[in-house]
Design a protein around this motif. Structure first.
Motif, PDB file in Angstrom:
ATOM      1  N   ALA A 159      33.378  37.200  40.277  1.00 49.08           N
ATOM      2  CA  ALA A 159      34.485  37.196  39.321  1.00 49.08           C
ATOM      3  C   ALA A 159      35.016  35.780  39.130  1.00 49.08           C
ATOM      4  CB  ALA A 159      35.607  38.113  39.801  1.00 49.08           C
ATOM      5  N   GLY A 160      35.386  35.442  37.896  1.00 46.80           N
ATOM      6  CA  GLY A 160      36.010  34.162  37.610  1.00 46.80           C
ATOM      7  C   GLY A 160      37.503  34.220  37.864  1.00 46.80           C
ATOM      8  N   TRP A 161      38.160  33.060  37.734  1.00 45.10           N
ATOM      9  CA  TRP A 161      39.591  32.994  38.035  1.00 45.10           C
ATOM     10  C   TRP A 161      40.413  33.871  37.103  1.00 45.10           C
ATOM     11  CZ3 TRP A 161      40.757  31.565  42.592  1.00 45.10           C
ATOM     12  CH2 TRP A 161      40.049  30.552  43.235  1.00 45.10           C
ATOM     13  N   PHE A 162      40.077  33.860  35.816  1.00 40.39           N
ATOM     14  CA  PHE A 162      40.857  34.670  34.875  1.00 40.39           C
ATOM     15  C   PHE A 162      40.710  36.151  35.187  1.00 40.39           C
ATOM     16  CE2 PHE A 162      41.423  37.010  30.890  1.00 40.39           C
ATOM     17  CZ  PHE A 162      42.691  36.568  30.529  1.00 40.39           C
ATOM     18  N   SER A 188      42.499  41.363  36.835  1.00 40.45           N
ATOM     19  CA  SER A 188      42.076  42.628  37.437  1.00 40.45           C
ATOM     20  C   SER A 188      42.676  42.884  38.811  1.00 40.45           C
ATOM     21  CB  SER A 188      40.542  42.678  37.541  1.00 40.45           C
ATOM     22  OG  SER A 188      39.942  42.530  36.269  1.00 40.45           O
ATOM     23  N   ILE A 189      43.075  41.823  39.524  1.00 41.27           N
ATOM     24  CA  ILE A 189      43.553  42.010  40.893  1.00 41.27           C
ATOM     25  C   ILE A 189      45.031  41.653  41.035  1.00 41.27           C
ATOM     26  CG2 ILE A 189      43.248  41.294  43.295  1.00 41.27           C
ATOM     27  CD1 ILE A 189      40.317  40.777  42.677  1.00 41.27           C
ATOM     28  N   PHE A 190      45.386  40.431  40.668  1.00 44.49           N
ATOM     29  CA  PHE A 190      46.743  39.956  40.934  1.00 44.49           C
ATOM     30  C   PHE A 190      47.773  40.555  39.964  1.00 44.49           C
ATOM     31  CE2 PHE A 190      44.505  37.190  43.637  1.00 44.49           C
ATOM     32  CZ  PHE A 190      45.405  36.630  44.521  1.00 44.49           C
ATOM     33  N   LEU A 191      47.407  40.648  38.693  1.00 46.14           N
ATOM     34  CA  LEU A 191      48.374  41.165  37.721  1.00 46.14           C
ATOM     35  C   LEU A 191      48.773  42.614  38.006  1.00 46.14           C
ATOM     36  CD1 LEU A 191      49.903  40.126  35.259  1.00 46.14           C
ATOM     37  CD2 LEU A 191      48.101  41.064  33.807  1.00 46.14           C
ATOM     38  N   PRO A 192      47.819  43.521  38.340  1.00 44.94           N
ATOM     39  CA  PRO A 192      48.241  44.898  38.667  1.00 44.94           C
ATOM     40  C   PRO A 192      49.130  44.990  39.903  1.00 44.94           C
ATOM     41  CG  PRO A 192      45.902  44.836  38.121  1.00 44.94           C
ATOM     42  CD  PRO A 192      46.347  43.403  38.246  1.00 44.94           C
TER      43      PRO A 192
END
Length: 265
Positions: A167-170, A175-179
């Motif tokens: 996975a890239g940074w965006f 997918s991980i940090f925003l949720p």
């Protein structure tokens, strides 16, 4: 004893708002006779309908919603992206950049007021909502700080596992940090909503026509439009302030939880 002190202190702080509600339900004569009392001698609920009908409320409401909801979305997305980059992407000078961002919090808004005015005038954006909306998309130091501190608390293993999976940074952010950021997103959204909804200085400077005026600006001219009709002025003020009160009470746990969580590191 401590409970009594808290009750008395709460009443002292709440009294001006309670007096506003009481005044909004009085007649003109009742305002003069009632003094600082909280119970109207004559209840006049028609003040609210008369107040909203005395100026183009719905047009001003739409402008306030546009100049509030768009900055809320913009501030949340930008602060989250920048906070994630400063917290998780290893880069030389990230600490210095973060220090510069925090240093801008020391500058009062009046310092940048004239340069921004000249900039938007040269861009031919006067008398529009652009000067009210666009600045938030360049980031708010306070909210960037909150998001950065929040992301620093999340386990680094999440990033390592995502990188191993390709996975890239965006994508890691999306997918991980925003949720996982619901508490701080809610806190940021509510605080930005209150700030934008009550913003008076910026719209008063840039908005000169009736077409784009927001509710705080409309309230400033309400008294001159309606003379000294204090009950109507208080009724209109109560209607304008209600969204902020409702949102704060519904989201106060998330606000406290999100802000305190960022300070535990």
């Amino acid at each position: 004893m401590s409970l009594l002190v808290l009750v008395v202190g709460s009443f002292v702080f709440a009294y001006p708002f309670l007096w506003m509600i009481s005044t909004s339900l009085r007649t003109k004569q009742g305002v003069a006779e009632g003094g600082i009392g909280l119970f109207p001698l004559q209840w006049q609920f028609s003040n609210y309908a008369d107040a909203l009908g005395s100026f183009p409320f719905w047009s001003y409401l739409l402008n306030s919603l546009l100049s509030t909801l768009i900055p809320v979305a913009g501030t949340t997305i930008v602060a989250s992206l920048v906070g994630f980059a400063l917290a998780r992407i290893p880069a030389k000078g990230a600490g210095a950049i973060f220090a510069v961002i925090l240093a801008t919090m020391l500058l009062p808004g009046e310092v940048t007021l004239v340069p921004q005015f000249i900039l938007f005038k040269q861009l031919d954006m006067m008398n529009s909502l652009y000067p009210v909306i666009l600045p938030v998309f360049f980031g708010s130091p306070f909210f960037i700080f909150l998001f950065r501190q929040f992301y620093l608390h999340l386990p680094a293993s999440l990033v390592d596992a995502a990188i191993v999976d390709g996975a890239g940074w965006f994508r890691i952010w999306r997918s991980i940090f925003l949720p996982l950021s619901k508490p701080i997103i809610v806190a940021t959204a509510v605080l930005q909503f209150i700030a934008s909804w009550n913003n008076f200085v910026t719209p008063a400077i840039y908005l000169t026509s009736e077409q784009w005026k927001t509710l705080p600006v409309a309230l400033a001219g309400f008294q001159s439009t309606n003379g000294t009709d204090t009950p109507l002025l208080m009724a209109a003020s109560i209607v304008v302030v209600l969204p902020c009160i409702a949102i704060f009470f519904f989201a106060q746990k998330q606000i406290v939880g999100g802000v305190t969580f960022t300070g535990n590191r």
